[in-house]
Design a protein around this motif. Structure first.
Motif, PDB file in Angstrom:
ATOM      1  N   LEU A  60      38.703 -13.313  24.275  1.00 54.24           N
ATOM      2  CA  LEU A  60      38.014 -12.033  24.229  1.00 54.24           C
ATOM      3  C   LEU A  60      37.385 -11.844  25.608  1.00 54.24           C
ATOM      4  O   LEU A  60      36.602 -12.685  26.048  1.00 54.24           O
ATOM      5  CB  LEU A  60      36.931 -12.003  23.145  1.00 54.24           C
ATOM      6  N   ASN A  91      44.258  -3.597  21.091  1.00 53.55           N
ATOM      7  CA  ASN A  91      43.481  -4.823  20.880  1.00 53.55           C
ATOM      8  C   ASN A  91      42.150  -4.774  21.630  1.00 53.55           C
ATOM      9  O   ASN A  91      41.724  -5.763  22.258  1.00 53.55           O
ATOM     10  CB  ASN A  91      44.273  -6.063  21.325  1.00 53.55           C
ATOM     11  N   CYS A 135      36.122  -4.680  25.355  1.00 55.39           N
ATOM     12  CA  CYS A 135      36.417  -6.077  25.027  1.00 55.39           C
ATOM     13  C   CYS A 135      37.869  -6.133  24.588  1.00 55.39           C
ATOM     14  O   CYS A 135      38.228  -5.577  23.551  1.00 55.39           O
ATOM     15  CB  CYS A 135      35.492  -6.582  23.940  1.00 55.39           C
ATOM     16  N   PHE A 160      44.221  -9.170  16.042  1.00 54.02           N
ATOM     17  CA  PHE A 160      43.028  -8.381  16.341  1.00 54.02           C
ATOM     18  C   PHE A 160      42.693  -7.394  15.232  1.00 54.02           C
ATOM     19  O   PHE A 160      41.536  -7.249  14.837  1.00 54.02           O
ATOM     20  CB  PHE A 160      43.232  -7.650  17.665  1.00 54.02           C
ATOM     21  N   ALA A 190      34.601 -11.760  17.331  1.00 56.31           N
ATOM     22  CA  ALA A 190      35.532 -11.440  16.258  1.00 56.31           C
ATOM     23  C   ALA A 190      35.201 -12.279  15.038  1.00 56.31           C
ATOM     24  O   ALA A 190      35.009 -13.505  15.149  1.00 56.31           O
ATOM     25  CB  ALA A 190      36.966 -11.705  16.700  1.00 56.31           C
ATOM     26  N   TYR A 200      35.084 -16.116  17.063  1.00 57.58           N
ATOM     27  CA  TYR A 200      35.477 -16.119  18.467  1.00 57.58           C
ATOM     28  C   TYR A 200      34.521 -15.239  19.269  1.00 57.58           C
ATOM     29  O   TYR A 200      34.073 -14.188  18.790  1.00 57.58           O
ATOM     30  CB  TYR A 200      36.911 -15.598  18.624  1.00 57.58           C
ATOM     31  N   GLY A 239      41.085  -8.272  23.335  1.00 60.56           N
ATOM     32  CA  GLY A 239      41.394  -9.504  22.632  1.00 60.56           C
ATOM     33  C   GLY A 239      42.856  -9.884  22.765  1.00 60.56           C
ATOM     34  O   GLY A 239      43.732  -9.025  22.890  1.00 60.56           O
TER      35      GLY A 239
END
Length: 122
Positions: A4, A77, A22, A29, A98, A111, A24
């Motif tokens: 991330l 994502n 952000c 995702f 996440a 995460y 990912g």
């Protein structure tokens, strides 16, 4: 490997706006709730906002309601945090995270990104 990566932080004046992003990778995702947290200098990390995997649900800490907006683009994502009317007390390192549930408790996030600095001068 899950990554991330936050971007968009910087030094702004009170009343200005910033948009954090952000991105990912390495995870499904679109199946994860995405949250933004922040850690002000000398303080503990705190919840800012969260969005569910399908965008149907969002939640904000009281101090940012009406000023910050969380959104996501699952095709890219990426999760965003639009920050308007910034105040000096918004100064912090901002982290995206996440998790499987759209909650404000950081313990439920699997995460984390490395963080991006936001500094708001008065």
């Amino acid at each position: 490997q899950v990554q991330l990566v936050e971007s968009g932080g910087g030094l702004v004046q009170a009343g200005d706006s910033l948009r954090l992003s952000c991105a990912g990778s390495g995870l499904p995702f679109s199946r994860y709730a995405m949250g933004w947290f922040r850690q002000p200098p000398g303080k503990e990390r705190e919840f800012v906002a969260v969005i569910s995997w399908n965008t149907y649900s969002t939640s904000y800490t009281n101090s940012v309601k009406g000023r910050f907006t969380i959104s996501r683009d699952n095709a890219k994502n990426t999760v965003y945090l639009q920050m308007n009317s910034l105040k000096p007390e918004d100064t912090a390192v901002y982290y995206c995270a996440a998790g499987l549930s759209p909650v404000g408790n950081s313990q439920y996030y699997n995460y984390w990104g490395q963080g991006t600095q936001v500094t708001v001068s008065s």
